[in-house]
Design a protein around this motif. Structure first.
Motif, PDB file in Angstrom:
ATOM      1  N   CYS A   1      64.594 -22.332 -33.481  1.00 55.69           N
ATOM      2  CA  CYS A   1      63.323 -22.207 -34.207  1.00 55.69           C
ATOM      3  C   CYS A   1      63.345 -20.981 -35.112  1.00 55.69           C
ATOM      4  O   CYS A   1      62.914 -21.036 -36.262  1.00 55.69           O
ATOM      5  CB  CYS A   1      62.156 -22.117 -33.229  1.00 55.69           C
TER       6      CYS A   1
ATOM      7  N   CYS B   1      64.956 -27.406 -31.607  1.00 55.40           N
ATOM      8  CA  CYS B   1      64.273 -26.563 -30.605  1.00 55.40           C
ATOM      9  C   CYS B   1      64.671 -26.978 -29.183  1.00 55.40           C
ATOM     10  O   CYS B   1      64.676 -28.161 -28.848  1.00 55.40           O
ATOM     11  CB  CYS B   1      62.758 -26.706 -30.781  1.00 55.40           C
ATOM     12  N   THR B   2      64.988 -25.981 -28.360  1.00 57.20           N
ATOM     13  CA  THR B   2      65.519 -26.285 -27.021  1.00 57.20           C
ATOM     14  C   THR B   2      64.470 -26.887 -26.087  1.00 57.20           C
ATOM     15  O   THR B   2      64.828 -27.465 -25.069  1.00 57.20           O
ATOM     16  CB  THR B   2      66.087 -25.008 -26.365  1.00 57.20           C
TER      17      THR B   2
ATOM     18  N   CYS C   1      58.835 -24.708 -30.470  1.00 56.98           N
ATOM     19  CA  CYS C   1      58.280 -23.566 -29.721  1.00 56.98           C
ATOM     20  C   CYS C   1      58.101 -22.339 -30.606  1.00 56.98           C
ATOM     21  O   CYS C   1      57.299 -21.473 -30.318  1.00 56.98           O
ATOM     22  CB  CYS C   1      59.179 -23.230 -28.527  1.00 56.98           C
ATOM     23  N   MET C   2      58.868 -22.253 -31.701  1.00 57.41           N
ATOM     24  CA  MET C   2      58.868 -21.139 -32.655  1.00 57.41           C
ATOM     25  C   MET C   2      59.427 -19.850 -32.044  1.00 57.41           C
ATOM     26  O   MET C   2      59.301 -18.782 -32.627  1.00 57.41           O
ATOM     27  CB  MET C   2      57.460 -20.879 -33.241  1.00 57.41           C
ATOM     28  N   GLU C   3      60.054 -19.952 -30.875  1.00 56.22           N
ATOM     29  CA  GLU C   3      60.579 -18.747 -30.213  1.00 56.22           C
ATOM     30  C   GLU C   3      62.074 -18.814 -29.917  1.00 56.22           C
ATOM     31  O   GLU C   3      62.735 -17.785 -29.801  1.00 56.22           O
ATOM     32  CB  GLU C   3      59.834 -18.524 -28.883  1.00 56.22           C
ATOM     33  N   CYS C   4      62.622 -20.012 -29.756  1.00 55.26           N
ATOM     34  CA  CYS C   4      64.039 -20.101 -29.391  1.00 55.26           C
ATOM     35  C   CYS C   4      64.913 -19.791 -30.616  1.00 55.26           C
ATOM     36  O   CYS C   4      64.422 -19.681 -31.738  1.00 55.26           O
ATOM     37  CB  CYS C   4      64.363 -21.482 -28.809  1.00 55.26           C
TER      38      CYS C   4
END
Ligand SMILES: [Zn+2]
Ligand SMILES: [Zn+2]
Length: 339
Positions: free
Chosen positions: A94, A102-103, A88-91
């Protein structure tokens, strides 16, 4: 288009389904080469917790872009290979460079939670296309590029280990994953002496052809009599007995890489004395990060890995059951599917 549908345990078949179209950020590829792996076989025999049938399966692939969605960054005609997920590149994972954890990885998992590549065409989800679908150039054969996903997992596992220090390394299991570990270790450290342990001579002979320095048939010899300075032991069997053997085999100060996944709930009996006083490093390894995927592609492009040697059978979509049978009977480390 034609696609292989998994309908339930032991039940796969070819059906006609609608050809997918690319939405925003997505692409559709014409699948040129797909590979069958141990996970597909496990799904075929026992089902998979993430897969809700009916589902088009298959997650190791290469192909050509035939439909490029807006802002996908790809063009029609691009030759590509990719992996099955996109972080996701946000959690938190990441953001800290551990995208393999990644969750929300499971939200768009090709061949598991969205349709896979044992089909003429496959829609690559936006989060995969964004970071984990790569152009392969004009030269690379599709059947080699299709190894990108499993090789990325191997590259990831070995990124956790200092391979240049592994003078003597042992690999438990001479299946496709063990043989990819062998080749990546040799590629990274040509001076490493690599031993491969397995109960089947045919598989061990393949290990020798692919560069193993010594092979041991554990049906004929006691693996535990081979404790001799292994600073790295890679477990690529996925059975708890092999996990225990790996800890037995590793030398003082050494590293064990547990690569083969065991069924959920499996417990390991661990020698705490050895682990403590011999200062062992015990590592798990799961999946891959975008860095691993890029490195794996660069490694394939060198042409120095003998990946095609791992393909023991080639099938069409209609012959998919023969493919599963070849894997189950141990006649093929990998099966190439040409949709
Ligand atoms: Zn796989
Ligand atoms: Zn994430």
């Amino acid at each position: 288009m034609r696609a292989v549908i998994f309908r339930g345990v032991g039940d796969v078949g070819v059906v006609d389904v609608d050809k997918p179209a690319a939405g925003f950020g997505e692409v559709v590829i014409r699948v040129k080469a797909a590979l069958m792996c141990g996970t597909d076989v496990k799904m075929f025999r026992r089902g998979h917790p993430l897969v809700r049938p009916p589902r088009v399966i298959g997650h190791e692939y290469s192909g050509v872009v035939v439909d490029a969605g807006e802002e996908s960054g790809f063009n029609v005609g691009d030759r590509v290979a990719g992996v099955n997920s996109g972080p996701c590149m946000e959690c938190g994972y990441c953001k800290s460079g551990r995208e393999n954890l990644c969750t929300t990885l499971d939200e768009a998992l090709i061949g598991f939670t969205c349709d896979g590549v044992f089909a003429e065409y496959c829609r690559i989800p936006k989060r995969v296309a964004r970071v984990n679908l790569l152009r392969i150039g004009d030269e690379l054969p599709f059947e080699e590029a299709a190894f990108l996903e499993p090789l990325s997992c191997v590259v990831h596992g070995l990124s956790r280990v200092n391979v240049s220090q592994a003078g003597e390394a042992a690999i438990l299991g001479s299946g496709s994953i063990g043989l990819m570990h062998l080749q990546v270790i040799k590629h990274r450290n040509p001076n490493a002496r690599v031993w491969v342990f397995d109960p089947h001579w045919e598989k061990l002979e393949k290990a020798v052809r692919l560069g193993a320095d010594k092979v041991v048939n554990i049906r004929e010899e006691d693996l535990r009599s081979y404790r001799r300075g292994f600073q790295l032991v890679v477990e690529s069997v996925g059975r708890v007995e092999a996990w225990e053997d790996a800890v037995e085999l590793v030398d003082k100060g050494g590293v064990v890489l547990f690569f083969g996944g065991c069924p959920k709930g499996t417990k390991l009996s661990l020698d705490t004395y050895k682990t403590h006083y011999e200062e062992l490093t015990l590592l798990g390894a799961f999946h891959h990060t975008p860095r691993d995927v890029k490195q794996a592609l660069e490694m394939i492009k060198t042409g120095r890995l003998k990946l095609r040697e791992l393909i023991g059978a080639e099938v069409s979509l209609e012959e998919i059951r023969e493919g599963f049978e070849a894997m189950i009977a141990g006649r093929a480390a990998k099966v190439l599917v040409r949709p």
